[in-house]
Structure formats: C-alpha cells, structure tokens
Design a protein around this motif. Structure first.
Motif, PDB file in Angstrom:
ATOM      1  N   SER A  27       0.834  -1.210   0.000  1.00 15.99           N
ATOM      2  CA  SER A  27       0.000   0.000   0.000  1.00 15.99           C
ATOM      3  C   SER A  27       0.864   1.253   0.000  1.00 15.99           C
ATOM      4  CB  SER A  27      -0.928   0.006   1.215  1.00 15.99           C
ATOM      5  OG  SER A  27      -1.800  -1.095   1.186  1.00 15.99           O
ATOM      6  N   LEU A  28       1.942   1.221   0.815  1.00 14.95           N
ATOM      7  CA  LEU A  28       2.827   2.377   0.878  1.00 14.95           C
ATOM      8  C   LEU A  28       3.526   2.613  -0.458  1.00 14.95           C
ATOM      9  CD1 LEU A  28       4.478   1.951   4.394  1.00 14.95           C
ATOM     10  CD2 LEU A  28       2.907   3.765   3.667  1.00 14.95           C
ATOM     11  N   LEU A  29       3.974   1.528  -1.098  1.00 10.60           N
ATOM     12  CA  LEU A  29       4.633   1.676  -2.393  1.00 10.60           C
ATOM     13  C   LEU A  29       3.672   2.236  -3.437  1.00 10.60           C
ATOM     14  CD1 LEU A  29       6.859  -1.541  -2.631  1.00 10.60           C
ATOM     15  CD2 LEU A  29       7.588   0.813  -2.189  1.00 10.60           C
ATOM     16  N   ALA A  30       2.432   1.783  -3.377  1.00  8.07           N
ATOM     17  CA  ALA A  30       1.432   2.301  -4.314  1.00  8.07           C
ATOM     18  C   ALA A  30       1.208   3.789  -4.083  1.00  8.07           C
ATOM     19  CB  ALA A  30       0.119   1.542  -4.159  1.00  8.07           C
ATOM     20  N   LYS A  31       1.197   4.128  -2.762  1.00  5.64           N
ATOM     21  CA  LYS A  31       0.998   5.539  -2.417  1.00  5.64           C
ATOM     22  C   LYS A  31       2.162   6.395  -2.900  1.00  5.64           C
ATOM     23  CE  LYS A  31       0.484   8.523   1.624  1.00  5.64           C
ATOM     24  NZ  LYS A  31       0.386   8.563   3.086  1.00  5.64           N
ATOM     25  N   TYR A  32       3.386   5.907  -2.648  1.00  6.60           N
ATOM     26  CA  TYR A  32       4.561   6.686  -3.008  1.00  6.60           C
ATOM     27  C   TYR A  32       4.915   6.586  -4.492  1.00  6.60           C
ATOM     28  CZ  TYR A  32       5.688   8.077   1.726  1.00  6.60           C
ATOM     29  OH  TYR A  32       5.663   8.665   2.955  1.00  6.60           O
ATOM     30  N   SER A  33       4.201   5.776  -5.236  1.00  2.03           N
ATOM     31  CA  SER A  33       4.463   5.691  -6.687  1.00  2.03           C
ATOM     32  C   SER A  33       3.729   6.791  -7.460  1.00  2.03           C
ATOM     33  CB  SER A  33       4.031   4.310  -7.215  1.00  2.03           C
ATOM     34  OG  SER A  33       2.628   4.162  -7.096  1.00  2.03           O
ATOM     35  N   LYS A  34       2.700   7.440  -6.894  1.00  2.00           N
ATOM     36  CA  LYS A  34       1.953   8.520  -7.545  1.00  2.00           C
ATOM     37  C   LYS A  34       2.624   9.855  -7.249  1.00  2.00           C
ATOM     38  CE  LYS A  34      -2.434   6.061  -7.015  1.00  2.00           C
ATOM     39  NZ  LYS A  34      -3.791   6.099  -6.410  1.00  2.00           N
ATOM     40  N   GLU A  35       2.859  10.671  -8.319  1.00  2.12           N
ATOM     41  CA  GLU A  35       3.507  11.962  -8.149  1.00  2.12           C
ATOM     42  C   GLU A  35       2.475  13.042  -7.830  1.00  2.12           C
ATOM     43  OE1 GLU A  35       5.750  12.623 -11.687  1.00  2.12           O
ATOM     44  OE2 GLU A  35       7.473  11.486 -10.922  1.00  2.12           O
ATOM     45  N   ILE A  36       2.914  13.998  -7.017  1.00  2.00           N
ATOM     46  CA  ILE A  36       2.042  15.100  -6.585  1.00  2.00           C
ATOM     47  C   ILE A  36       2.494  16.405  -7.291  1.00  2.00           C
ATOM     48  CG2 ILE A  36       1.309  16.454  -4.578  1.00  2.00           C
ATOM     49  CD1 ILE A  36       1.952  14.003  -2.874  1.00  2.00           C
ATOM     50  N   ASN A  37       1.509  17.231  -7.757  1.00  2.00           N
ATOM     51  CA  ASN A  37       1.823  18.529  -8.385  1.00  2.00           C
ATOM     52  C   ASN A  37       2.198  19.541  -7.310  1.00  2.00           C
ATOM     53  OD1 ASN A  37       1.278  17.740 -11.055  1.00  2.00           O
ATOM     54  ND2 ASN A  37      -0.936  18.022 -10.714  1.00  2.00           N
ATOM     55  N   ILE A  38       3.380  20.133  -7.457  1.00  2.00           N
ATOM     56  CA  ILE A  38       3.877  21.103  -6.497  1.00  2.00           C
ATOM     57  C   ILE A  38       4.142  22.422  -7.251  1.00  2.00           C
ATOM     58  CG2 ILE A  38       5.673  21.633  -4.790  1.00  2.00           C
ATOM     59  CD1 ILE A  38       3.992  19.220  -4.084  1.00  2.00           C
ATOM     60  N   THR A  39       3.673  23.552  -6.691  1.00  2.00           N
ATOM     61  CA  THR A  39       3.929  24.884  -7.270  1.00  2.00           C
ATOM     62  C   THR A  39       4.935  25.580  -6.380  1.00  2.00           C
ATOM     63  OG1 THR A  39       1.678  25.034  -8.153  1.00  2.00           O
ATOM     64  CG2 THR A  39       2.935  27.104  -7.943  1.00  2.00           C
ATOM     65  N   LEU A  40       6.092  25.908  -6.956  1.00  2.00           N
ATOM     66  CA  LEU A  40       7.148  26.589  -6.219  1.00  2.00           C
ATOM     67  C   LEU A  40       7.132  28.080  -6.595  1.00  2.00           C
ATOM     68  CD1 LEU A  40      10.092  24.037  -6.658  1.00  2.00           C
ATOM     69  CD2 LEU A  40       8.580  24.308  -4.685  1.00  2.00           C
ATOM     70  N   VAL A  41       7.201  28.939  -5.561  1.00  2.00           N
ATOM     71  CA  VAL A  41       7.198  30.400  -5.768  1.00  2.00           C
ATOM     72  C   VAL A  41       8.497  30.943  -5.195  1.00  2.00           C
ATOM     73  CG1 VAL A  41       6.054  32.571  -5.254  1.00  2.00           C
ATOM     74  CG2 VAL A  41       4.695  30.475  -5.634  1.00  2.00           C
ATOM     75  N   SER A  42       9.233  31.838  -6.018  1.00  2.00           N
ATOM     76  CA  SER A  42      10.497  32.401  -5.545  1.00  2.00           C
ATOM     77  C   SER A  42      10.626  33.828  -6.083  1.00  2.00           C
ATOM     78  CB  SER A  42      11.658  31.518  -6.019  1.00  2.00           C
ATOM     79  OG  SER A  42      12.862  31.966  -5.450  1.00  2.00           O
ATOM     80  N   ASP A  43      11.826  34.404  -6.000  1.00  2.00           N
ATOM     81  CA  ASP A  43      12.048  35.794  -6.406  1.00  2.00           C
ATOM     82  C   ASP A  43      12.885  35.897  -7.670  1.00  2.00           C
ATOM     83  OD1 ASP A  43      14.436  34.920  -5.465  1.00  2.00           O
ATOM     84  OD2 ASP A  43      14.607  36.358  -3.819  1.00  2.00           O
ATOM     85  N   ASN A  44      13.100  34.849  -8.378  1.00  2.00           N
ATOM     86  CA  ASN A  44      13.879  34.774  -9.599  1.00  2.00           C
ATOM     87  C   ASN A  44      15.346  35.108  -9.370  1.00  2.00           C
ATOM     88  OD1 ASN A  44      13.850  34.000 -12.296  1.00  2.00           O
ATOM     89  ND2 ASN A  44      13.790  36.148 -13.014  1.00  2.00           N
ATOM     90  N   LYS A  45      15.739  35.220  -8.066  1.00  2.00           N
ATOM     91  CA  LYS A  45      17.135  35.513  -7.741  1.00  2.00           C
ATOM     92  C   LYS A  45      17.742  34.420  -6.867  1.00  2.00           C
ATOM     93  CE  LYS A  45      16.371  40.515  -7.992  1.00  2.00           C
ATOM     94  NZ  LYS A  45      16.385  41.793  -7.250  1.00  2.00           N
ATOM     95  N   THR A  46      16.909  33.699  -6.219  1.00  3.21           N
ATOM     96  CA  THR A  46      17.363  32.645  -5.307  1.00  3.21           C
ATOM     97  C   THR A  46      17.518  31.335  -6.069  1.00  3.21           C
ATOM     98  OG1 THR A  46      16.248  33.691  -3.439  1.00  3.21           O
ATOM     99  CG2 THR A  46      16.828  31.334  -3.229  1.00  3.21           C
ATOM    100  N   GLN A  47      18.694  30.663  -5.892  1.00  7.09           N
ATOM    101  CA  GLN A  47      18.930  29.354  -6.514  1.00  7.09           C
ATOM    102  C   GLN A  47      18.330  28.276  -5.615  1.00  7.09           C
ATOM    103  OE1 GLN A  47      20.369  28.707  -9.512  1.00  7.09           O
ATOM    104  NE2 GLN A  47      20.522  30.946  -9.843  1.00  7.09           N
ATOM    105  N   VAL A  48      17.353  27.565  -6.162  1.00 11.71           N
ATOM    106  CA  VAL A  48      16.616  26.563  -5.360  1.00 11.71           C
ATOM    107  C   VAL A  48      17.069  25.145  -5.752  1.00 11.71           C
ATOM    108  CG1 VAL A  48      14.354  25.645  -4.747  1.00 11.71           C
ATOM    109  CG2 VAL A  48      14.655  28.127  -5.135  1.00 11.71           C
ATOM    110  N   THR A  49      17.274  24.319  -4.691  1.00 10.83           N
ATOM    111  CA  THR A  49      17.654  22.906  -4.887  1.00 10.83           C
ATOM    112  C   THR A  49      16.825  22.022  -3.960  1.00 10.83           C
ATOM    113  OG1 THR A  49      19.933  23.531  -5.406  1.00 10.83           O
ATOM    114  CG2 THR A  49      19.531  21.217  -4.774  1.00 10.83           C
ATOM    115  N   ILE A  50      16.377  20.899  -4.492  1.00 14.12           N
ATOM    116  CA  ILE A  50      15.710  19.895  -3.633  1.00 14.12           C
ATOM    117  C   ILE A  50      16.783  18.857  -3.283  1.00 14.12           C
ATOM    118  CG2 ILE A  50      13.890  18.169  -3.439  1.00 14.12           C
ATOM    119  CD1 ILE A  50      12.346  19.734  -5.588  1.00 14.12           C
ATOM    120  N   GLN A  51      17.101  18.810  -1.991  1.00  9.42           N
ATOM    121  CA  GLN A  51      18.226  17.969  -1.545  1.00  9.42           C
ATOM    122  C   GLN A  51      18.009  16.508  -1.947  1.00  9.42           C
ATOM    123  OE1 GLN A  51      18.831  17.596   2.744  1.00  9.42           O
ATOM    124  NE2 GLN A  51      21.048  17.854   2.451  1.00  9.42           N
TER     125      GLN A  51
END
Length: 474
Positions: free
Chosen positions: A398-422
């Motif tokens: 069940s957990l694998l099924a849950k974690y296999s679906k991707e979620i839509n994420i909206t990221l908001v920034s200032d066009n000056k900050t370099q963003v990284t997802i660790q």
C-alpha cells in the motif's frame, strides 16, 4: 623411795656388784624359760593320748622363735594349704562331682588327712599330704580341660555329620564342665536348630529345581538367621544368587528388546543398562543400548522437527531456529533441518526489511529506497508467508502504491534565489515553477549571494504551493 636412799648409801663398787647380781638372776630366768618352751615343743606329739588331736599354740612361734625348724615347717604348711585351696576352688568350678565323683572323693580324703596332720603340728606330714592334694586338684583341672576339648570337638563333628542329638549331648556335657564356655553355648544353640536348618536347605533345593528362586532364597535366609556358621548355607546362598542374576539378566534383555519393538527407547535403555550391571561386557546388552540410543536420537529429532515447523507456522522464528539447530547437533547433515534453518534466516531478514520500511515510510520517497523496497516485495512472492508477514507485506504494498503517484507542487520564488531539492535535483532561479514529486519528506534549499541560505523541510502528501526565497542579508 627407800630403795633410792639405799642405793645412795652404797659405794660405786657395791653398786657394780649389785647390778651384776640382778643381771645373773635375769639370765638364769631367761634360759629356764627357753628350756621349758623347747621341752613342750619336742614332746608335743607324745602328749596326745587315745588319738585325741592337739591344737598347736601359734604363740610359741613369736618373733624371737620364728627361726625354729618347727615354725618354718608350719609356714611351709600354710603356704601349701593356700596353694591347695586355690587349686581346689578351680577344680570344683569344673563341677567334678558330675563327671568324676571318685576323684572328688579321693581329693576330700587327702584334705581330711592333711588337715589332721596340721592340727597335730605334724607339719612335714601335712605338707606332704597337701602336695598330694595339689597334684590331685591339678589332675582334675587337666582332665576337665581335656574332657571339655573332647566334647567340643565331638560336638562340632556331630554338627558336620548333621547328628543333632549327639551334638546336643556333647555340648551339654561340655557346659557341665564349663557353664559359660562360649563355644559350647554357640554349639548347643546350633545343635538345637540343626534339624530345622537342614529342612530349610532341603526345601530350598527343591524350590531351586523348579526355578522358584526367590522362595528358595527366603528359606536360605531363614536358615542363615538360625545358624550363620552352617557350612552348606553360604554355598547354597551363592548358588541361588548366581541363578537369580542369570534369571534377572535374561528378563532384562527380553524387556529391553520388547521395548525396542514398541519404540519405547528410554525404557529399553534402562533395561539394557541394568542388564550390564549384572553382566558387564554383555554383547547383547551393549548392542541393545546402541539401538536404544539411536531410537532416542530419532525421537528427539522428530520432536524437534514437530516443534520447529510448529514455531515456523506461528512465525516464532527464534524458537524455530533453536529447534533446527538442536536437530543439527544430533545429526549434522539432516537436510530438512539445514533447509529449515535457511528458511528461518530468510523470514527473519524479510521481516527486518519490512519493519524498517513500515517504521519509517517517508524513506520510500527516495527512489533508491523505493526501488529497494520494491525488490524486497518482489523476492518475497515465492515465499509461503504466515499471517503476520503477509499483513506487513500488504502494508508495504500500500505504501509503495501511495509513493508511486507523483504530486503537483507549485514553487514560488524571487527569480534571484537558486533553489535545490536535496538529494533530488537542482531547480535554479525562478518566479513560479511547476514540478511533480512523489509523496514523502523533502528538504528545499535556497541560496543567494550576500544572503543567508534558507532551508525548508516539507512533508508532501498532496498537491500544494511552496514559497522559498532568500531575504535576509549577511
């Protein structure tokens, strides 16, 4: 006082003459006294008339006369009397009146004669007669000793010949001579029970002939209680004991092999061990123990096998492992235990992996962890899982099924900050950015030159908007 005054009037020479006169009178009186004593002593026997006995006056042998010959003879006579009296006492202890009355009568006549001479002061004759009495007493004591030994020997010979009446007679005669003789007392006691002992032994022999060994031993024990010195008892007793050992040995062997057939291996081993105590080195008993040990080992393996598979079914893997290990200690190469121990190891490892994922589900957001969990589930497909592991496997599914679906994420920034997802990817600078991520925990890092780096941890479970930008200057 007048005598003293008279003496004082005398001269020294007159005093000497007077003293000499009185001394002469004293010596004349003394020699007259001695002469009278010797005359009485020398004529004492002649003074007896009509065979009347005279009593010797012992006062005549006072200290001053003790060296006279008659006084010395009297002393010797008294010593002979004392010796005779002691020996006569020992002779009378033999009850001589019952077995040698004539000797006793002769002894008494000697004593009367010796005593008569002593009273007549015929001490030399008295000594002679008392010496005869001493010799006669010694002869009685010697005869008693010989007669006692003869009766004892004859009594014991009669016991050996099983003649109870003669044995009793001889021992009773011996006891007349010496009433407290221990050998005679024991011999008489043995003679009185001899017939009963012989009957017990005869009956025991009949019982032995029909293999009634315990009853025979009981009779022999009773005979032994009556006479523990009977020569045949020990031999018969040892024979019965040997026969009983043979009987018990055969019975134990029979019981042992019967229990082997009945698969009662511990009982069989007890039987064979008891048989070996009776007959050490028995090949049959030794082989029986080997078979019993093999059967016991087989039973132990079977019991451990049942418990191992029962524990495996109950998913008690530690107990199952212990039982499989015990089986391999008994038989190192038994295959089902080897495979069972391997299976237990696989189940333990599987549960360990499942618990690690279920206890920290957010780790599944990592693609590496997700892939690893998926492989674990894939490898478990061929396993026959129990209720507990099956439930954990379903939870992970069940957990694998849950974690296999991707979620839509909206990221908001200032066009000056370099963003990284660790540990995921670098996104760069932007005002608005649409990305898709699997559910889980993520760390977003924002960096801008001259500003403090920003870190934001998010736990994604559904679509959301996230703002991240560096606003605080260094």
């Amino acid at each position: 006082m007048k005598i003293l005054k008279f003496l004082e009037t005398l001269t020294i020479n007159q005093k000497i003459l007077l003293i000499g006169f009185f001394a002469a009178l004293f010596l004349i009186a003394w020699f007259s006294f001695i002469s009278q004593i010797e005359t009485k002593i020398n004529h004492a026997p002649e003074a007896s008339t009509n065979n009347e006995q005279l009593i010797f006056n012992a006062s005549l042998c006072l200290d001053e006369n003790s060296q006279l010959e008659i006084c010395q003879l009297r002393i010797e006579a008294i010593e002979a009397i004392n010796t005779y009296t002691q020996l006569k006492k020992e002779a009378l202890k033999t009850n001589v009146e019952f077995w040698a009355l004539d000797d006793l009568t002769a002894l008494e006549e000697i004593e009367i004669e010796a005593d008569k001479y002593f009273k007549q002061a015929l001490f030399l004759e008295s000594i002679h007669m008392f010496n005869q009495g001493i010799e006669a007493s010694s002869d009685i004591i010697k005869k008693a000793s010989i007669l006692l030994a003869q009766n004892l020997d004859s009594g014991f010979q009669s016991l050996l010949a099983k003649n109870s009446l003669d044995a009793e007679s001889f021992f009773r005669t011996a006891l007349v001579i010496d009433p407290i003789n221990p050998r005679a007392i024991k011999g008489l006691n043995r003679a009185l029970v001899l017939d009963k002992v012989v009957n017990y032994l005869r009956d025991a022999a009949l019982l032995i002939s029909v293999d009634s060994l315990d009853e025979a031993k009981s009779l022999v024990d009773q005979a032994y209680q009556l006479d523990n010195e009977h020569p045949e008892i020990e031999e018969v007793k040892l024979n019965i004991i040997d026969l009983i050992k043979i009987r018990d040995f055969n019975a134990l062997l029979a019981s042992g092999y019967k229990n082997l057939k009945l698969l009662k291996f511990p009982d069989a081993k007890i039987n064979f061990n008891q048989a070996l105590k009776i007959k050490k080195g028995s090949r049959l008993a030794t082989e029986g123990i080997i078979e019993a040990n093999a059967g016991i080992k087989k039973d132990k393996i079977e019991n451990h096998k049942i418990l191992a598979f029962k524990s495996l079914k109950l998913e008690d893997f530690s107990k199952a492992s212990l039982h499989f290990q015990n089986i391999l200690k008994l038989e190192p190469n038994i295959q089902f235990a080897v495979y069972g121990l391997q299976e237990v190891k696989i189940f333990n490892e599987l549960e360990s992996h499942l618990d690690r994922y279920l206890n920290n589900p957010s780790r599944l957001s990592s693609s590496n962890v997700y892939s690893e969990a998926a492989r674990v589930l894939g490898n478990s497909q061929s396993l026959n899982l129990g209720k507990r592991l099956s439930l954990k496997k379903e939870q992970l599914d069940s957990l694998l099924a849950k974690y296999s679906k991707e979620i839509n994420i909206t990221l908001v920034s200032d066009n000056k900050t370099q963003v990284t997802i660790q540990n995921v990817r670098s996104i760069g600078a932007f005002n608005t950015k649409e990305i898709r991520l699997k559910p889980g925990k993520y760390i977003l890092i924002g960096k801008r030159k001259g500003f403090v780096t920003v870190r934001k941890t998010i736990n994604l479970t559904s679509s959301t908007t996230i703002s991240i930008q560096c606003t605080e200057r260094l």
